[in-house]
Design a protein around this motif. Structure first.
Motif, PDB file in Angstrom:
ATOM      1  N   ARG A 130       0.811  -1.216   0.000  1.00  0.00           N
ATOM      2  CA  ARG A 130       0.000   0.000   0.000  1.00  0.00           C
ATOM      3  C   ARG A 130       0.845   1.267   0.000  1.00  0.00           C
ATOM      4  O   ARG A 130       0.354   2.339  -0.345  1.00  0.00           O
ATOM      5  CB  ARG A 130      -0.927  -0.002   1.215  1.00  0.00           C
ATOM      6  CG  ARG A 130      -1.921  -1.175   1.224  1.00  0.00           C
ATOM      7  CD  ARG A 130      -2.766  -1.167   2.486  1.00  0.00           C
ATOM      8  NE  ARG A 130      -3.656  -2.333   2.533  1.00  0.00           N
ATOM      9  CZ  ARG A 130      -4.463  -2.611   3.553  1.00  0.00           C
ATOM     10  NH1 ARG A 130      -4.489  -1.800   4.618  1.00  0.00           N
ATOM     11  NH2 ARG A 130      -5.222  -3.675   3.519  1.00  0.00           N
ATOM     12  N   ALA A 131       2.079   1.177   0.404  1.00  0.00           N
ATOM     13  CA  ALA A 131       2.970   2.342   0.429  1.00  0.00           C
ATOM     14  C   ALA A 131       4.123   2.116  -0.535  1.00  0.00           C
ATOM     15  O   ALA A 131       4.697   1.022  -0.596  1.00  0.00           O
ATOM     16  CB  ALA A 131       3.505   2.582   1.843  1.00  0.00           C
ATOM     17  N   VAL A 132       4.460   3.143  -1.298  1.00  0.00           N
ATOM     18  CA  VAL A 132       5.533   3.042  -2.286  1.00  0.00           C
ATOM     19  C   VAL A 132       6.863   2.800  -1.578  1.00  0.00           C
ATOM     20  O   VAL A 132       7.182   3.475  -0.590  1.00  0.00           O
ATOM     21  CB  VAL A 132       5.604   4.335  -3.127  1.00  0.00           C
ATOM     22  CG1 VAL A 132       6.769   4.280  -4.108  1.00  0.00           C
ATOM     23  CG2 VAL A 132       4.298   4.554  -3.868  1.00  0.00           C
ATOM     24  N   THR A 133       7.602   1.813  -2.045  1.00  0.00           N
ATOM     25  CA  THR A 133       8.956   1.442  -1.594  1.00  0.00           C
ATOM     26  C   THR A 133       8.994   0.813  -0.203  1.00  0.00           C
ATOM     27  O   THR A 133      10.076   0.449   0.274  1.00  0.00           O
ATOM     28  CB  THR A 133       9.932   2.653  -1.597  1.00  0.00           C
ATOM     29  OG1 THR A 133       9.627   3.520  -0.502  1.00  0.00           O
ATOM     30  CG2 THR A 133       9.861   3.418  -2.904  1.00  0.00           C
ATOM     31  N   LEU A 134       7.852   0.640   0.476  1.00  0.00           N
ATOM     32  CA  LEU A 134       7.894   0.128   1.847  1.00  0.00           C
ATOM     33  C   LEU A 134       8.394  -1.314   1.890  1.00  0.00           C
ATOM     34  O   LEU A 134       9.232  -1.669   2.740  1.00  0.00           O
ATOM     35  CB  LEU A 134       6.510   0.227   2.488  1.00  0.00           C
ATOM     36  CG  LEU A 134       6.417  -0.198   3.961  1.00  0.00           C
ATOM     37  CD1 LEU A 134       7.384   0.606   4.804  1.00  0.00           C
ATOM     38  CD2 LEU A 134       4.991  -0.052   4.474  1.00  0.00           C
ATOM     39  N   ALA A 135       7.896  -2.158   0.999  1.00  0.00           N
ATOM     40  CA  ALA A 135       8.295  -3.572   1.012  1.00  0.00           C
ATOM     41  C   ALA A 135       9.789  -3.753   0.748  1.00  0.00           C
ATOM     42  O   ALA A 135      10.477  -4.445   1.511  1.00  0.00           O
ATOM     43  CB  ALA A 135       7.461  -4.361   0.001  1.00  0.00           C
ATOM     44  N   PRO A 136      10.357  -3.160  -0.313  1.00  0.00           N
ATOM     45  CA  PRO A 136      11.798  -3.352  -0.532  1.00  0.00           C
ATOM     46  C   PRO A 136      12.657  -2.750   0.567  1.00  0.00           C
ATOM     47  O   PRO A 136      13.708  -3.300   0.911  1.00  0.00           O
ATOM     48  CB  PRO A 136      12.056  -2.669  -1.876  1.00  0.00           C
ATOM     49  CG  PRO A 136      10.900  -1.751  -2.076  1.00  0.00           C
ATOM     50  CD  PRO A 136       9.739  -2.410  -1.424  1.00  0.00           C
ATOM     51  N   LEU A 137      12.240  -1.636   1.143  1.00  0.00           N
ATOM     52  CA  LEU A 137      13.019  -1.041   2.221  1.00  0.00           C
ATOM     53  C   LEU A 137      12.977  -1.900   3.478  1.00  0.00           C
ATOM     54  O   LEU A 137      13.964  -1.971   4.224  1.00  0.00           O
ATOM     55  CB  LEU A 137      12.517   0.374   2.525  1.00  0.00           C
ATOM     56  CG  LEU A 137      12.782   1.421   1.436  1.00  0.00           C
ATOM     57  CD1 LEU A 137      12.252   2.777   1.864  1.00  0.00           C
ATOM     58  CD2 LEU A 137      14.265   1.498   1.101  1.00  0.00           C
ATOM     59  N   CYS A 138      11.848  -2.552   3.724  1.00  0.00           N
ATOM     60  CA  CYS A 138      11.773  -3.477   4.858  1.00  0.00           C
ATOM     61  C   CYS A 138      12.736  -4.644   4.661  1.00  0.00           C
ATOM     62  O   CYS A 138      13.420  -5.063   5.603  1.00  0.00           O
ATOM     63  CB  CYS A 138      10.348  -3.993   5.018  1.00  0.00           C
ATOM     64  SG  CYS A 138       9.213  -2.837   5.810  1.00  0.00           S
ATOM     65  N   LEU A 139      12.796  -5.156   3.441  1.00  0.00           N
ATOM     66  CA  LEU A 139      13.701  -6.271   3.171  1.00  0.00           C
ATOM     67  C   LEU A 139      15.158  -5.849   3.339  1.00  0.00           C
ATOM     68  O   LEU A 139      15.938  -6.528   4.020  1.00  0.00           O
ATOM     69  CB  LEU A 139      13.460  -6.800   1.752  1.00  0.00           C
ATOM     70  CG  LEU A 139      14.352  -7.951   1.283  1.00  0.00           C
ATOM     71  CD1 LEU A 139      14.261  -9.134   2.240  1.00  0.00           C
ATOM     72  CD2 LEU A 139      13.986  -8.373  -0.137  1.00  0.00           C
ATOM     73  N   ALA A 140      15.531  -4.718   2.751  1.00  0.00           N
ATOM     74  CA  ALA A 140      16.925  -4.255   2.860  1.00  0.00           C
ATOM     75  C   ALA A 140      17.283  -3.900   4.295  1.00  0.00           C
ATOM     76  O   ALA A 140      18.330  -4.311   4.815  1.00  0.00           O
ATOM     77  CB  ALA A 140      17.138  -3.045   1.947  1.00  0.00           C
ATOM     78  N   GLY A 141      16.414  -3.144   4.951  1.00  0.00           N
ATOM     79  CA  GLY A 141      16.694  -2.756   6.328  1.00  0.00           C
ATOM     80  C   GLY A 141      16.739  -3.939   7.267  1.00  0.00           C
ATOM     81  O   GLY A 141      17.572  -3.996   8.184  1.00  0.00           O
ATOM     82  N   GLY A 142      15.845  -4.917   7.047  1.00  0.00           N
ATOM     83  CA  GLY A 142      15.840  -6.097   7.900  1.00  0.00           C
ATOM     84  C   GLY A 142      17.111  -6.907   7.780  1.00  0.00           C
ATOM     85  O   GLY A 142      17.680  -7.354   8.784  1.00  0.00           O
ATOM     86  N   VAL A 143      17.591  -7.099   6.556  1.00  0.00           N
ATOM     87  CA  VAL A 143      18.828  -7.858   6.339  1.00  0.00           C
ATOM     88  C   VAL A 143      20.007  -7.165   7.019  1.00  0.00           C
ATOM     89  O   VAL A 143      20.836  -7.794   7.685  1.00  0.00           O
ATOM     90  CB  VAL A 143      19.088  -8.040   4.837  1.00  0.00           C
ATOM     91  CG1 VAL A 143      20.477  -8.605   4.587  1.00  0.00           C
ATOM     92  CG2 VAL A 143      18.039  -8.964   4.233  1.00  0.00           C
ATOM     93  N   LEU A 144      20.089  -5.836   6.868  1.00  0.00           N
ATOM     94  CA  LEU A 144      21.192  -5.099   7.479  1.00  0.00           C
ATOM     95  C   LEU A 144      21.106  -5.108   9.006  1.00  0.00           C
ATOM     96  O   LEU A 144      22.138  -5.191   9.696  1.00  0.00           O
ATOM     97  CB  LEU A 144      21.199  -3.659   6.965  1.00  0.00           C
ATOM     98  CG  LEU A 144      21.573  -3.484   5.488  1.00  0.00           C
ATOM     99  CD1 LEU A 144      21.443  -2.026   5.072  1.00  0.00           C
ATOM    100  CD2 LEU A 144      22.992  -3.994   5.225  1.00  0.00           C
ATOM    101  N   LEU A 145      19.889  -5.034   9.545  1.00  0.00           N
ATOM    102  CA  LEU A 145      19.741  -5.088  11.003  1.00  0.00           C
ATOM    103  C   LEU A 145      20.168  -6.445  11.554  1.00  0.00           C
ATOM    104  O   LEU A 145      20.818  -6.525  12.607  1.00  0.00           O
ATOM    105  CB  LEU A 145      18.292  -4.797  11.387  1.00  0.00           C
ATOM    106  CG  LEU A 145      17.880  -3.330  11.509  1.00  0.00           C
ATOM    107  CD1 LEU A 145      16.406  -3.218  11.844  1.00  0.00           C
ATOM    108  CD2 LEU A 145      18.720  -2.619  12.558  1.00  0.00           C
ATOM    109  N   VAL A 146      19.799  -7.524  10.862  1.00  0.00           N
ATOM    110  CA  VAL A 146      20.206  -8.856  11.312  1.00  0.00           C
ATOM    111  C   VAL A 146      21.724  -8.972  11.292  1.00  0.00           C
ATOM    112  O   VAL A 146      22.337  -9.468  12.247  1.00  0.00           O
ATOM    113  CB  VAL A 146      19.556  -9.946  10.428  1.00  0.00           C
ATOM    114  CG1 VAL A 146      20.166 -11.312  10.733  1.00  0.00           C
ATOM    115  CG2 VAL A 146      18.053  -9.987  10.661  1.00  0.00           C
TER     116      VAL A 146
END
Length: 310
Positions: free
Chosen positions: A141-157
């Motif tokens: 529903r929000a532009v770029t939210l899904a890819p940013l969650c994936l990138a940010g999640g990988v970096l946080l892990v």
């Protein structure tokens, strides 16, 4: 000569093992200038494609060149690159603060708790973004939210793992240089692929949204654009809301047909793109007309009344 018995080229626990070697490999495979130019070209292409798609025109018909795409990419990447730079600075400053506390030996158990919390949050974000790849989710529903969650999640892990490693006492760290290096290179290669694809996905979504947004704004401000009077040697049979055809009575006129009520969107290569002055998505189409000597354009300020004769 080395009196310590340690090869300086080998990664150490205090650094980031594997990352320098991966960077050298990538630099050897892809020239940075070529990569950046290709990305700018692609994002400019995406923006132009969705801009004209809003008006029902396929952008590949318009003969844009490389310079057009590169210039358009500035709008598509200005905001994402600014945000990315700010996030990177904030992350670097936060890491520096945590590293100084670790170096001082202050509360390692609190750092490990923080690492566990960041790891859980990163895993949740990464799985949510990864799920969106295979099925629609609320993140769409929000532009770029899904890819940013994936990138940010990988970096946080990855960062939580590094925090946990750095918080352990030195005597608990078992170092196996050769095995550690190839594992670290593989780890960073996987992270690089996931983050790069996620950022590419995010920039693609954003550039598409920018193209559509600019098209909607242009359509809303269509009445403020200069008015175009199109003269033609032959009848073009242009039919649209607000478009009027007038046949010139003078048999000696070089241009026998006149069309009022048009707005020029752009001229690219050998093509003109016109819109009727009362264009809407529900009624009216765009006109793509080849640029030839059989046409003449006459421009008037917005709101001005062109002469009523040929």
């Amino acid at each position: 000569m080395s009196g310590s018995g340690t090869d300086p080229a080998e990664p150490t626990e205090g650094g980031v093992p594997g990352l320098p070697r991966l960077a050298r490999v990538l630099a050897a495979v892809v020239a940075p200038t070529t990569l950046v130019t290709a990305l700018l070209f692609y994002f400019g292409w995406m923006q132009l494609f969705w801009f004209f798609d809003y008006f029902g025109v396929h952008a590949t018909l318009l003969g844009f060149d490389t310079v057009d795409y590169l210039l358009r990419s500035v709008d598509a990447l200005f905001v994402p690159m600014t945000v990315l730079a700010c996030v990177a600075l904030a992350a670097a400053w936060t890491h520096a603060a945590l590293s100084s506390r670790l170096a001082g030996g202050a509360h390692p158990h609190l750092v490990r708790r923080l690492a566990a919390a960041l790891g859980a949050l990163g895993l949740l974000l990464a799985l949510s973004g990864l799920l969106t790849v295979f099925t629609p989710t609320v993140l769409d529903r929000a532009v770029t939210l899904a890819p940013l969650c994936l990138a940010g999640g990988v970096l946080l892990v990855r960062y939580s793992v590094q925090l946990w490693r750095d918080s352990r006492p030195a005597r608990d760290v078992a170092v196996h240089p050769q095995r550690q290096e190839w594992v670290a290179v593989t780890e960073w290669a996987g992270i690089f692929v996931l983050v790069a694809l996620s950022l590419f996905w995010a920039a693609t979504d954003y550039s598409s949204a920018v193209g559509r947004s600019q098209a909607r704004r242009y359509a809303e401000e269509l009445s403020r654009q200069p008015t175009v009077v199109l003269y033609s040697q032959r009848s073009l049979r242009l039919d649209g809301p607000g478009v009027r055809e007038l046949r010139c009575a003078d048999p000696e006129a070089a241009y026998r047909y006149r069309y009022d009520g048009l707005k020029l969107v752009l001229q690219s290569g050998d093509q003109y793109v016109f819109l009727p002055e009362r264009w809407t998505r529900e009624r009216g189409g765009a006109f793509v007309i080849p640029r030839t000597d059989a046409l003449r354009l006459e421009f008037h300020p917005p709101g001005a009344t062109p002469p009523g004769t040929c």
